[in-house]
Design a protein around this motif. Structure first.
Motif, PDB file in Angstrom:
ATOM      1  N   TYR A  33       0.858  -1.181   0.000  1.00 56.27           N
ATOM      2  CA  TYR A  33       0.000   0.000   0.000  1.00 56.27           C
ATOM      3  C   TYR A  33       0.894   1.230   0.000  1.00 56.27           C
ATOM      4  O   TYR A  33       1.837   1.329   0.787  1.00 56.27           O
ATOM      5  CB  TYR A  33      -0.899  -0.024   1.237  1.00 56.27           C
ATOM      6  CG  TYR A  33      -1.904   1.088   1.295  1.00 56.27           C
ATOM      7  CD1 TYR A  33      -2.913   1.185   0.343  1.00 56.27           C
ATOM      8  CD2 TYR A  33      -1.857   2.034   2.304  1.00 56.27           C
ATOM      9  CE1 TYR A  33      -3.855   2.201   0.402  1.00 56.27           C
ATOM     10  CE2 TYR A  33      -2.805   3.049   2.380  1.00 56.27           C
ATOM     11  CZ  TYR A  33      -3.792   3.126   1.423  1.00 56.27           C
ATOM     12  OH  TYR A  33      -4.722   4.138   1.478  1.00 56.27           O
ATOM     13  N   VAL A  54      -6.936  -7.277   2.382  1.00 56.09           N
ATOM     14  CA  VAL A  54      -6.185  -6.178   2.985  1.00 56.09           C
ATOM     15  C   VAL A  54      -5.379  -6.724   4.159  1.00 56.09           C
ATOM     16  O   VAL A  54      -5.926  -7.386   5.038  1.00 56.09           O
ATOM     17  CB  VAL A  54      -7.133  -5.056   3.482  1.00 56.09           C
ATOM     18  CG1 VAL A  54      -6.340  -3.929   4.120  1.00 56.09           C
ATOM     19  CG2 VAL A  54      -7.989  -4.537   2.336  1.00 56.09           C
ATOM     20  N   ALA A  81      -7.463   1.763  -2.483  1.00 58.79           N
ATOM     21  CA  ALA A  81      -6.222   0.981  -2.458  1.00 58.79           C
ATOM     22  C   ALA A  81      -5.320   1.372  -3.621  1.00 58.79           C
ATOM     23  O   ALA A  81      -4.119   1.587  -3.441  1.00 58.79           O
ATOM     24  CB  ALA A  81      -6.540  -0.513  -2.504  1.00 58.79           C
ATOM     25  N   GLY A  84      -3.776   4.735  -2.995  1.00 59.79           N
ATOM     26  CA  GLY A  84      -2.777   4.779  -1.937  1.00 59.79           C
ATOM     27  C   GLY A  84      -3.108   5.733  -0.807  1.00 59.79           C
ATOM     28  O   GLY A  84      -2.249   6.119  -0.024  1.00 59.79           O
TER      29      GLY A  84
END
Length: 103
Positions: A33, A54, A81, A84
């Motif tokens: 991430y 995740v 996601a 970011g």
């Protein structure tokens, strides 16, 4: 025919091996991430056709899919996601429900 029985300790060993294989497969496909805000609780993610996995900095990988918490929330999580930024906050607000805890 007599059903095949497996001793409990062998069954436990097989389950542990299967779970470890899932962890390795999950780690291999996860993307870091980007954490553009610099303070995210999300470490990595894996975008799936109908969900997202995740992994959090504090430990644990969770699957969110179209069943739980639902398509709309999952698609928003995918966008965050990729960007970011904002995924951890979004999950804290709306994603407390997850389909599966992977590890």
């Amino acid at each position: 025919m007599t059903p095949l029985t497996v001793p409990a300790d062998e069954t436990l060993g097989l389950l542990r091996a299967r779970n470890r294989l899932r962890e390795v497969e999950s780690e291999a496909t996860m993307q870091p991430y980007r954490n553009l805000a610099g303070n995210s609780g999300v470490e990595a993610f894996d975008i799936l056709r109908d969900g997202i996995k995740v992994r959090f900095v504090s430990g644990g990988t969770y699957l969110y899919d179209y069943r739980v918490p639902g398509r709309t929330r999952v698609e928003e999580m995918k966008q965050l996601a990729r960007a970011g930024r904002g995924l951890s906050t979004y999950i804290a607000k709306f994603g407390a429900e997850y389909a599966e805890k992977i590890d």
